[in-house]
Motif scaffolding. Structure first.
Motif, short mmCIF file in Angstrom:
data_model
loop_
_atom_site.label_atom_id
_atom_site.label_comp_id
_atom_site.label_asym_id
_atom_site.label_seq_id
_atom_site.Cartn_x
_atom_site.Cartn_y
_atom_site.Cartn_z
N VAL A 46 0.86 -1.19 0.00
CA VAL A 46 0.00 0.00 0.00
C VAL A 46 0.89 1.24 0.00
CG1 VAL A 46 -1.69 1.31 1.32
CG2 VAL A 46 -1.86 -1.19 1.19
N ALA A 47 0.64 2.15 -0.90
CA ALA A 47 1.48 3.35 -1.01
C ALA A 47 0.71 4.65 -0.80
CB ALA A 47 2.16 3.39 -2.38
N ARG A 48 -0.62 4.60 -1.02
CA ARG A 48 -1.43 5.82 -0.94
C ARG A 48 -2.78 5.49 -0.30
NH1 ARG A 48 0.99 5.44 -5.84
NH2 ARG A 48 2.26 7.23 -6.55
N ALA A 49 -3.43 6.52 0.22
CA ALA A 49 -4.76 6.34 0.80
C ALA A 49 -5.75 5.81 -0.24
CB ALA A 49 -5.26 7.66 1.38
N SER A 50 -5.57 6.20 -1.49
CA SER A 50 -6.48 5.73 -2.54
C SER A 50 -6.42 4.21 -2.72
CB SER A 50 -6.17 6.43 -3.86
OG SER A 50 -4.82 6.21 -4.25
N SER B 247 7.43 0.80 1.20
CA SER B 247 8.23 1.68 0.37
C SER B 247 8.38 3.03 1.05
CB SER B 247 7.55 1.89 -0.99
OG SER B 247 6.32 2.59 -0.84
N ALA B 248 9.34 3.81 0.55
CA ALA B 248 9.53 5.15 1.09
C ALA B 248 8.26 5.99 0.93
CB ALA B 248 10.70 5.82 0.38
N LEU B 249 7.59 5.88 -0.21
CA LEU B 249 6.36 6.64 -0.42
C LEU B 249 5.30 6.25 0.60
CD1 LEU B 249 4.67 8.63 -2.07
CD2 LEU B 249 4.11 6.74 -3.63
N ALA B 250 5.19 4.97 0.88
CA ALA B 250 4.20 4.50 1.86
C ALA B 250 4.48 5.07 3.24
CB ALA B 250 4.21 2.98 1.90
N VAL B 251 5.74 5.10 3.64
CA VAL B 251 6.09 5.65 4.94
C VAL B 251 5.76 7.14 4.99
CG1 VAL B 251 7.98 6.11 6.55
CG2 VAL B 251 7.83 3.89 5.41
N GLU B 252 6.05 7.86 3.92
CA GLU B 252 5.70 9.28 3.86
C GLU B 252 4.19 9.49 3.99
OE1 GLU B 252 7.55 12.43 3.44
OE2 GLU B 252 8.73 10.96 4.55
N ASN B 253 3.41 8.55 3.46
CA ASN B 253 1.95 8.67 3.47
C ASN B 253 1.31 7.89 4.61
OD1 ASN B 253 1.92 10.27 1.16
ND2 ASN B 253 1.77 8.50 -0.22
N TRP C 27 13.76 5.13 12.07
CA TRP C 27 12.94 6.32 11.81
C TRP C 27 11.61 5.91 11.19
CZ3 TRP C 27 10.39 8.72 7.87
CH2 TRP C 27 9.95 10.03 8.13
N SER C 28 11.64 4.98 10.25
CA SER C 28 10.41 4.51 9.61
C SER C 28 9.52 3.79 10.61
CB SER C 28 10.74 3.58 8.44
OG SER C 28 11.47 4.26 7.44
N ARG C 29 10.14 3.03 11.50
CA ARG C 29 9.36 2.33 12.53
C ARG C 29 8.64 3.33 13.42
NH1 ARG C 29 14.59 -1.45 13.51
NH2 ARG C 29 14.08 -3.14 12.05
N GLY C 30 9.38 4.34 13.87
CA GLY C 30 8.74 5.36 14.69
C GLY C 30 7.63 6.09 13.96
N ARG C 31 7.84 6.31 12.68
CA ARG C 31 6.84 7.00 11.87
C ARG C 31 5.53 6.21 11.80
NH1 ARG C 31 7.02 10.81 7.59
NH2 ARG C 31 4.87 11.22 6.97
N VAL C 32 5.62 4.91 11.62
CA VAL C 32 4.39 4.12 11.49
C VAL C 32 3.69 3.97 12.84
CG1 VAL C 32 5.32 1.77 11.79
CG2 VAL C 32 3.40 2.13 10.26
#
Length: 277
Positions: A97-101, A121-127, A162-167
């Motif tokens: 999953v990369a986007r809310a859509s 993916s990086a995009l998924a973490v950003e979103n 960092w990604s773990r903390g983000r999620v």
């Protein structure tokens, strides 16, 4: 949104066991393994030429509910019509999953089905937050660390923190339960698994996915509260019950609603541990 910081922890499994969908015999063993939930995998664990069989076998399994919740990690949206509405399906786990859509599209195709998004993916973490809050059907988010590691090009375990903390933050901000840790790939290194779980717990994860039954007791022990944590939580809950307006314990520890809620969660997990032994 499905809750908030004070939400009851009661329905969050600690151990999730992945099992290949094209091995019905192994699936049955997984269901008897003691895992809190079983994830039948139609994606990475199944060769492309076996996926149609895996889907049919999984649909047969889910034709009736069982004692252990069964989730399915789909290989693609073609799996959804075959699984949606089956009595034994506890949820769909959506890879990449990369986007809310992406979530809203699946939610429209699988009404009234709990959805769990895997961010790989990086995009998924950003979103992450927009994905977590995309639809009421979303019940959880988690990282897919193997693909994410490759996408980011990080070396060493700390490169994913960092990604773990983000999620973790994204899930809680969206009112979802604390995320489940990604799998630990070395099924022989139980000491390494225990250390990794302790680190994940310190980051805010609750529970972990496994790829072998021998990992389950290690994960459960790591995520159950210690005797000291249980004692402290009991003191907090008792003090709050005696005086709802108290702001501090006799020893000076500050207490507010969030701390009391966390104490209740600790006691719930402790009771869970006693009930499972």
């Amino acid at each position: 949104m499905t809750g908030g910081p004070g939400q009851a922890p009661g329905h969050a499994p600690l151990t999730w066991l992945y099992v290949p969908g094209d091995r019905p015999d192994v699936v049955q063993k997984a269901l008897a393994s003691g895992a809190d939930a079983v994830i039948v995998d139609l994606e990475d664990a199944v060769a492309a030429d076996r996926r149609e069989y895996a889907r049919a076998a999984t649909a047969e399994l889910l034709a009736s509910p069982g004692a252990t919740p069964v989730h399915v990690r789909i290989a693609g949206e073609d799996d959804i019509p075959a699984l949606t509405g089956l009595p034994g399906l506890a949820g769909l786990r959506l890879p990449k999953v990369a986007r809310a859509s992406d979530i809203r599209r699946v939610a429209a195709a699988a009404p009234d089905t709990p959805l769990y998004a895997l961010l790989e993916s990086a995009l998924a973490v950003e979103n992450a937050h927009s994905i977590a809050a995309a639809h009421p059907a979303v019940r959880g988010v988690a990282l897919g660390e193997a693909d994410l590691r490759a996408d980011l090009g990080v070396r060493g375990d700390a490169g994913l923190d960092w990604s773990r903390g983000r999620v973790v933050v994204a899930a809680r901000a969206a009112g979802l339960p604390a995320p489940v840790q990604s799998v630990f790939p070395d099924v022989r290194d139980l000491a390494g698994l225990a250390a990794s779980c302790a680190h994940g717990r310190s980051l805010g994860f609750l529970g972990r996915s496994a790829i072998h039954p021998r990992q389950l007791p290690v994960i459960e022990r790591a995520y159950l509260p210690t005797a000291g944590e249980v004692e402290s939580a009991a003191e907090i809950v008792e003090a709050a019950a005696r005086d709802a307006g108290a702001l501090a314990l006799p020893d000076g520890r500050f207490v507010d609603a969030a701390i009391v809620a966390a104490a209740h969660r600790t006691l719930f997990l402790a009771a869970r541990g006693l009930a499972s032994h």
